[in-house]
Design an enzyme around this catalytic site. Structure first.
Site, short mmCIF file in Angstrom:
data_model
loop_
_atom_site.label_atom_id
_atom_site.label_comp_id
_atom_site.label_asym_id
_atom_site.label_seq_id
_atom_site.Cartn_x
_atom_site.Cartn_y
_atom_site.Cartn_z
N GLU A 1 -17.76 16.07 73.30
CA GLU A 1 -18.97 16.53 72.70
C GLU A 1 -19.78 15.45 72.73
O GLU A 1 -21.01 15.60 73.49
CB GLU A 1 -18.91 16.86 71.28
CG GLU A 1 -17.95 18.07 71.17
CD GLU A 1 -16.51 18.15 71.20
OE1 GLU A 1 -15.78 19.06 71.22
OE2 GLU A 1 -15.87 16.89 71.41
N GLY B 1 -11.30 -3.33 68.04
CA GLY B 1 -11.91 -3.00 66.79
C GLY B 1 -13.09 -2.25 67.07
O GLY B 1 -14.25 -2.98 66.78
N GLU C 1 -14.68 0.18 81.04
CA GLU C 1 -13.67 0.98 80.88
C GLU C 1 -12.94 1.77 81.83
O GLU C 1 -11.92 2.18 81.77
CB GLU C 1 -13.75 1.41 79.36
CG GLU C 1 -12.52 2.06 78.83
CD GLU C 1 -12.57 2.54 77.45
OE1 GLU C 1 -11.57 2.89 76.83
OE2 GLU C 1 -13.55 2.58 76.87
N SER D 1 -4.95 0.61 69.33
CA SER D 1 -3.94 0.34 70.15
C SER D 1 -3.62 -0.93 70.11
O SER D 1 -4.04 -2.06 70.49
CB SER D 1 -4.02 0.71 71.61
OG SER D 1 -4.45 2.04 71.63
#
Length: 405
Positions: free
Chosen positions: A382, A133, A254, A168
């Site tokens: 970006e 979240g 990650e 997800s």
């Protein structure tokens, strides 16, 4: 640098290959190749059962060390070996990867011993699934601008209210780690006043999950609405107001070994595109041939870069951002190439005239559509370039409110 594997690693490879060969049959034969980015809607029930099978076999939590929270222990190179064999076996897309690869390393780095004992074993057994979240409708790349609030209720709990998006697996997750604002007045730094909370998802009336329909016609992302959802204060990771540090630490985890798994899937997709180019005859076009060769060469470079990064003595500043820029752009270009090599048929969706309905998109069409998002989710290009510019190259920050490049 030597990119080869030691004999002990190859022995581990044989063990992993044998186990996968023995267990990817029977009840799980139909789940092979299902799931993963762009296909998370496939085989949910079978993939959840497969998580428990992996846990029973001791294959979850290989990188957690010998503290007893996970299953068997493995060196970093053996983790790479397992990831490679898993991908080559076309095993089901992992349903528990968010818990294993994101939350678990975060708890090992920042969590209390009680939190590790409570949450890591169920992840290692494949019994509890997690979702993340972070992003919100007005706070995606600008995560520090999030508006979800968590109010201390004074009874050992927080009450969480707000909205998260692009979540997800939220439809099946048992828990969600949520970044929320516990201090409504953080002062000059918006990063201050955030806390990292572990929130149970089974709270009817307090948590609502709504699927988001994508261009591909499937729904693997969700909106999640919190209306006074309960999170226990003992399930806050780190100190109150220290959530930004914990959240940024998680993002650093990650893109570790998982990038190498991802690249094996990329190689299979590239091979499929090459076969299509040969079958359609477009491979005779010198421009197409040049693009195919470039995709292959860039994929090899990404692998070497990932191995070099994993083999370094410590995490290099900006390395995750470099990795994200490399694979995001590469995969998006592969999706474009998948359409180019097929020609006009790629732009036409098959149609069942007898029942007047469209068939589901084929794999190459889904690849093209889904990869349009690769340079956005997980941190947009970006933002990654700004991180590299400011934190690695030492360039001045952009003026507040200025255009980001």
């Amino acid at each position: 640098m030597d990119f080869s594997f030691a004999e002990a690693d190859e022995g581990f490879r044989r063990e992993a290959r044998q186990w996968l060969g023995e267990h990817l049959g029977g009840a799980f034969a139909g789940a092979r190749g299902q799931g993963g980015p762009g296909s998370e809607h496939e085989g949910g029930q079978a993939r959840r059962a497969w998580e428990r099978e992996l846990g029973h076999g001791g294959w979850i939590g290989l990188g957690w060390g010998a503290e007893g929270y996970g299953n068997r222990t493995a060196t970093l190179t053996q983790q790479v070996v397992w990831a490679e064999e898993y991908a080559r076996a076309k095993a089901p897309g992992r349903y528990g990867h968010i818990g294993e690869n994101l939350l678990a390393p975060t708890l090992l780095a920042y969590g209390s011993e009680e939190q590790k004992q409570r949450f890591l074993p169920p992840i290692a057994r494949g019994e509890e699934l997690w979702c993340q979240g972070y992003s919100e409708p007005e706070a995606g790349s600008d995560l520090a601008g999030l508006r979800t609030v968590a109010v201390d209720a004074g009874d050992g709990t927080y009450r969480v209210t707000g909205q998260k998006i692009w979540t997800s697996l939220a439809q099946d997750a048992d828990w969600c780690f949520v970044l929320a604002r516990t201090d409504p007045d953080p002062g000059a730094r918006r990063h201050d006043g955030l806390s990292f909370l572990l929130v149970p998802m089974d709270q009817p009336g307090r948590i609502e999950v709504r699927p988001i329909r994508q261009l591909t016609g499937t729904s693997e992302f969700n909106e999640v609405f919190f209306d006074g959802a309960v999170a226990r204060t003992e399930h806050r990771v780190g100190a109150e107001g220290d959530g930004w540090r914990v959240a940024m630490g998680l993002l650093g985890f990650e893109r570790g070994v998982s990038t190498l798994v991802q690249q094996i899937g990329f190689a299979e997709e590239l091979a499929s595109v090459v076969r299509t180019a040969v079958d359609s005859g477009t491979v005779t076009d010198p421009v197409v041939r040049e693009r195919l060769v470039r995709q292959w060469a860039e994929l090899r470079t990404m692998r070497w870069n990932a191995l070099r990064t994993l083999g370094s003595s410590g995490p290099a500043e900006g390395a995750p951002s470099v990795a994200k820029l490399l694979w995001g752009g590469w995969h998006r270009r592969l999706g474009e190439l998948a359409v180019q090599v097929r020609g006009v048929p790629a732009s036409v969706g098959p149609y069942d005239w007898s029942e007047e309905r469209a068939y589901e998109l084929d794999a190459m069409q889904r690849l093209f559509l889904f990869t349009r998002a690769d340079t956005i989710y997980g941190g947009s290009d970006e933002v990654q370039r700004n991180i590299i510019a400011e934190r690695v190259l030492g360039l001045p920050r952009e003026p507040k409110g200025g255009a980001r490049s």
